[in-house]
Write a protein that holds these residues in place. Structure first.
Motif, short mmCIF file in Angstrom:
data_model
loop_
_atom_site.label_atom_id
_atom_site.label_comp_id
_atom_site.label_asym_id
_atom_site.label_seq_id
_atom_site.Cartn_x
_atom_site.Cartn_y
_atom_site.Cartn_z
N GLU A 121 -50.16 16.98 32.74
CA GLU A 121 -49.05 17.12 33.74
C GLU A 121 -47.95 16.55 33.20
N TYR A 122 -47.85 15.70 32.35
CA TYR A 122 -46.51 15.11 31.60
C TYR A 122 -45.79 16.14 30.59
N ILE A 123 -46.89 16.51 29.79
CA ILE A 123 -46.37 17.60 29.02
C ILE A 123 -46.04 18.77 29.37
N GLY A 124 -46.70 19.49 30.43
CA GLY A 124 -46.18 20.44 31.13
C GLY A 124 -44.90 20.15 31.95
N ASN A 125 -44.63 19.27 32.43
CA ASN A 125 -43.40 18.81 33.24
C ASN A 125 -42.33 18.81 31.88
N VAL A 126 -42.37 18.10 30.89
CA VAL A 126 -41.41 18.03 29.65
C VAL A 126 -40.96 19.35 29.19
N SER A 127 -42.02 20.29 28.98
CA SER A 127 -41.77 21.58 28.62
C SER A 127 -41.08 22.45 29.51
N HIS A 128 -41.50 22.24 30.81
CA HIS A 128 -40.71 23.04 31.77
C HIS A 128 -39.37 22.66 32.04
N GLU A 129 -39.13 21.34 32.03
CA GLU A 129 -37.68 20.91 31.96
C GLU A 129 -36.73 21.30 31.07
N ARG A 168 -27.48 18.95 28.74
CA ARG A 168 -28.77 18.82 29.79
C ARG A 168 -30.15 18.45 28.73
N LEU A 169 -30.11 19.14 27.65
CA LEU A 169 -31.34 18.61 26.82
C LEU A 169 -31.09 17.10 26.47
N LEU A 170 -29.98 16.78 25.94
CA LEU A 170 -30.10 15.53 25.41
C LEU A 170 -30.04 14.62 26.52
N ASN A 171 -29.55 14.53 27.97
CA ASN A 171 -29.82 13.96 28.89
C ASN A 171 -31.39 13.65 29.13
N ILE A 172 -32.10 14.89 29.21
CA ILE A 172 -33.74 14.93 29.09
C ILE A 172 -34.44 13.69 28.18
N VAL A 173 -34.05 14.14 26.81
CA VAL A 173 -34.44 13.37 25.81
C VAL A 173 -34.20 11.70 26.04
N GLN A 174 -32.82 11.38 26.34
CA GLN A 174 -32.54 9.97 26.59
C GLN A 174 -33.07 9.46 27.83
N ASP A 175 -33.31 10.15 28.73
CA ASP A 175 -34.01 9.62 30.04
C ASP A 175 -35.46 9.34 29.44
N LEU A 176 -36.23 10.26 28.69
CA LEU A 176 -37.67 10.23 28.39
C LEU A 176 -37.66 8.86 27.36
N ASP A 177 -36.83 8.79 26.43
CA ASP A 177 -36.87 7.43 25.66
C ASP A 177 -36.69 6.42 26.44
N MET A 178 -35.66 6.33 27.27
CA MET A 178 -35.50 4.98 28.06
C MET A 178 -36.70 4.74 28.95
N ILE A 179 -37.46 5.78 29.61
CA ILE A 179 -38.88 5.18 30.46
C ILE A 179 -39.84 5.03 29.14
N ARG A 299 -35.06 24.27 44.50
CA ARG A 299 -33.55 24.05 43.85
C ARG A 299 -33.23 24.40 42.62
N ASN A 300 -32.12 25.04 42.15
CA ASN A 300 -32.03 25.49 40.88
C ASN A 300 -31.77 24.30 39.95
N ARG A 301 -32.61 24.26 38.86
CA ARG A 301 -32.58 23.14 37.97
C ARG A 301 -31.33 22.78 37.17
N ASN A 302 -30.61 23.96 37.24
CA ASN A 302 -29.27 23.83 36.26
C ASN A 302 -28.42 23.02 36.74
N ASP A 303 -28.40 22.92 38.45
CA ASP A 303 -27.69 21.80 39.07
C ASP A 303 -28.11 20.59 38.92
N GLY A 304 -29.46 20.34 38.54
CA GLY A 304 -29.86 18.98 38.76
C GLY A 304 -29.65 18.24 37.10
N GLY A 305 -30.25 16.92 37.33
CA GLY A 305 -30.39 15.96 36.00
C GLY A 305 -31.58 16.54 35.43
N SER A 306 -32.08 15.39 34.70
CA SER A 306 -33.38 15.55 33.95
C SER A 306 -34.67 15.55 35.00
N GLY A 307 -34.67 15.04 36.13
CA GLY A 307 -35.73 14.96 36.81
C GLY A 307 -36.38 13.53 36.93
#
Length: 344
Positions: A121-129, A168-179, A299-307
């Motif tokens: 589920e985690y890998i699927g979510n990352v790839s989807h984001e 947006r991609l950088l935000n996702i990577v940074q948030d994943l790294d932080m978690i 909701r349009n994911r372009n309007d959101g953050g990394s989730g």
């Protein structure tokens, strides 16, 4: 206990058989010459003697041959069940240990299955984001390469959109790294003394333009002008930005209102972020702190953050040894609450 019960019942059955043999033999031999009193006395004494003898004989045989079998079994069983100095175990003890190992293995298998499901589920979510911004970048680049770069208006617009997608991609990577750092314990808190009210005002100013676009009003309510806490200022700033920004994004009313409250409770300071937005459905409430979970799937994911915003918020509060709670009524509003240590 089960082993002793088995021995007893086996002795009882064997005794009954032996008594029947004695009775038949005695009847044939004496041609029913004994009186009833003598007959019952003989049967009673014989039954007790036979039962005691049979019990000890069966118990001895089972333990004697059982230990030989246990020694054979121990040679193929793992050392976690039978140690080298425990070859004298009986069947009951061996059965209990095998049962314990079976239950432990079943628990470990269930845990592994849950982890495997979580991993998928985690890998699927990352790839989807990541899919949305990557496809956007690919589409814009292809358009520019096909001649769109010659049109200055298209070039500037598409380059701006590519920049947002990369961000947006950088935000996702940074948030994943932080978690991942939070979960592995690699992040340490830089605790300091600061005025939480002043930090909230700074965040309200920071998000003012975003609030104006959504026609939302963000305000601070506090009983005292200054409230000092001991916490990691940068991490708590991230918590407040996430909560207030989420409240602004979901402010779908004409008069959207977000209130940040601070109140002193003995040695703690409570911070509340409350809005009168669309609220959260009851079935979604327990899951909002999960990675990539979105209250509005449409909701349009372009309007959101990394989730990952609320997942990070939860980790930051746990790092401060505090919890964050949420109350919400669908179509009426939502309120988040958390506490920090008060500074004397």
């Amino acid at each position: 206990m089960k082993f002793q019960r088995f021995t007893f019942f086996a002795s009882l059955i064997l005794t009954a058989v032996m008594l029947m043999v004695v009775y038949i033999f005695d009847s044939v031999k004496d041609d029913f010459s004994d009186t009833d009193t003598e007959f019952y006395a003989t049967i009673g004494i014989s039954s007790v003697v036979f039962l005691v003898i049979n019990y000890f004989v069966i118990d001895f045989l089972l333990n004697f041959y059982g230990k030989r079998q246990i020694r054979k079994i121990s040679s193929i069983l793992p050392e976690t069940i039978i140690q080298e100095d425990e070859s004298g175990l009986n069947f009951q003890e061996l059965g209990e240990r095998v049962s314990e190992m079976s239950q432990k293995n079943a628990t470990e298998i269930d845990t592994m299955k849950e982890m495997e499901t979580y991993r998928k589920e985690y890998i699927g979510n990352v790839s989807h984001e990541m899919k949305t911004p990557l496809f956007s970048i690919q589409g814009y680049v292809e358009t520019l390469m096909d001649g769109g770069i010659e049109n200055l208006a298209i070039r500037d617009k598409y380059l701006e959109r590519i920049d947002k997608s990369v961000e947006r991609l950088l935000n996702i990577v940074q948030d994943l790294d932080m978690i991942n750092q939070f979960e592995s314990g690699e992040i340490t808190l830089n605790v300091s003394r600061f005025d939480i009210n002043n930090l909230i005002k700074e965040i309200i100013d920071l998000l003012d333009l975003e609030a104006q676009r959504k026609n939302a009003k963000v305000s601070l309510q506090s009983a005292t002008p200054q409230v000092f806490v001991n916490a990691d200022k940068q991490k708590i700033s991230q918590v407040l930005i996430n909560l207030v920004s989420n409240a602004i994004h979901y402010a779908n009313r004409e008069q959207a209102r977000i209130i940040v409250r601070t109140s002193v409770l003995k040695n703690k300071v409570m911070i509340e972020v409350e809005d009168n937005g669309m609220g959260i459905k009851p079935e979604a409430l327990p899951r909002i702190f999960e990675r990539f979970y979105r209250v509005e799937s449409s909701r349009n994911r372009n309007d959101g953050g990394s989730g990952l915003g609320l997942a990070i918020v939860k980790h930051i509060m746990e790092a401060h040894s505090e919890n964050i709670s949420v109350e919400s009524t669908y179509l009426q509003g939502t309120k988040f609450q958390f506490m920090l240590e008060k500074s004397n």
